[in-house]
Design a protein around this motif. Structure first.
Motif, PDB file in Angstrom:
ATOM      1  N   ASP A  80      46.899  36.424  42.515  1.00 43.70           N
ATOM      2  CA  ASP A  80      46.064  35.657  41.595  1.00 43.70           C
ATOM      3  C   ASP A  80      44.623  35.533  42.096  1.00 43.70           C
ATOM      4  O   ASP A  80      43.745  35.137  41.333  1.00 43.70           O
ATOM      5  N   VAL A  84      37.537  31.241  36.060  1.00 45.68           N
ATOM      6  CA  VAL A  84      38.037  31.314  37.435  1.00 45.68           C
ATOM      7  C   VAL A  84      37.392  32.497  38.161  1.00 45.68           C
ATOM      8  O   VAL A  84      37.340  33.601  37.630  1.00 45.68           O
ATOM      9  N   LYS A 106      33.515  36.021  37.859  1.00 43.75           N
ATOM     10  CA  LYS A 106      33.991  34.858  37.106  1.00 43.75           C
ATOM     11  C   LYS A 106      34.556  35.352  35.785  1.00 43.75           C
ATOM     12  O   LYS A 106      33.857  35.953  34.970  1.00 43.75           O
ATOM     13  N   THR A 150      41.161  40.061  40.218  1.00 47.37           N
ATOM     14  CA  THR A 150      41.141  40.432  38.802  1.00 47.37           C
ATOM     15  C   THR A 150      42.260  41.438  38.554  1.00 47.37           C
ATOM     16  O   THR A 150      42.786  42.042  39.501  1.00 47.37           O
ATOM     17  N   ALA A 189      36.729  35.215  32.020  1.00 48.16           N
ATOM     18  CA  ALA A 189      36.590  34.476  30.760  1.00 48.16           C
ATOM     19  C   ALA A 189      37.262  33.107  30.849  1.00 48.16           C
ATOM     20  O   ALA A 189      36.877  32.179  30.136  1.00 48.16           O
ATOM     21  N   ASP A 190      38.240  32.978  31.759  1.00 50.50           N
ATOM     22  CA  ASP A 190      38.936  31.695  31.958  1.00 50.50           C
ATOM     23  C   ASP A 190      38.152  30.755  32.880  1.00 50.50           C
ATOM     24  O   ASP A 190      38.602  29.652  33.179  1.00 50.50           O
TER      25      ASP A 190
END
Length: 141
Positions: A31, A123, A118, A34, A120-121
């Protein structure tokens, strides 16, 4: 320029990577990347592409430890903003291995050069990590 919150999130990403790697948490480790991330380890000529390959790598790594624990330490972390959603990171790696109840011995020393993105969520995750080992006891398993 990145916000203080973004810089803090990137620093936490480095910590999460180390802690998940050391704990053998393959899900948490994967996690940190990407979906299309690439991890390269030199001079061992290892290239892992995508979260599935990274997850599998961590599962194999844990199985090869022979009961030893692992501790990663990063030093001299420098984050260089590229734009609002991309940064470059560089830090030194020192990693230690040991048997439970015993002091560890150094197992790895090297330099990470990273691209952090970074999503789209919102994170931050590694999209590219290049680890150049100065020395290692690690073998690909």
């Amino acid at each position: 320029m990145l916000s203080a919150d973004d810089m803090f999130a990137i620093h936490n990403l480095y910590a999460k990577y180390n802690l998940c790697s050391d704990a053998g948490d393959a899900e948490g480790y994967a996690d940190c990347f990407t979906n299309d991330a690439v991890l390269t380890v030199q001079p061992q000529n290892v290239t892992l592409k995508g979260r599935e390959a990274l997850h599998g790598h961590k599962v194999r790594d844990v199985a090869s430890r022979g009961g030893r624990y692992r501790r990663h330490v990063n030093g001299s972390l420098m984050i260089e903003p590229v734009d609002a959603r991309t940064a470059r990171g560089r830090c030194y790696l020192m990693a230690y291995n040991g048997m439970p109840g015993e002091l560890p011995e150094m197992g790895d020393c090297g330099v990470y050069e990273d691209t952090v993105t970074k999503g789209a969520d919102g994170v931050w995750r590694f999209s590219s990590r290049v680890l150049t080992m100065d020395g290692t006891t690690w073998s690909r398993s």
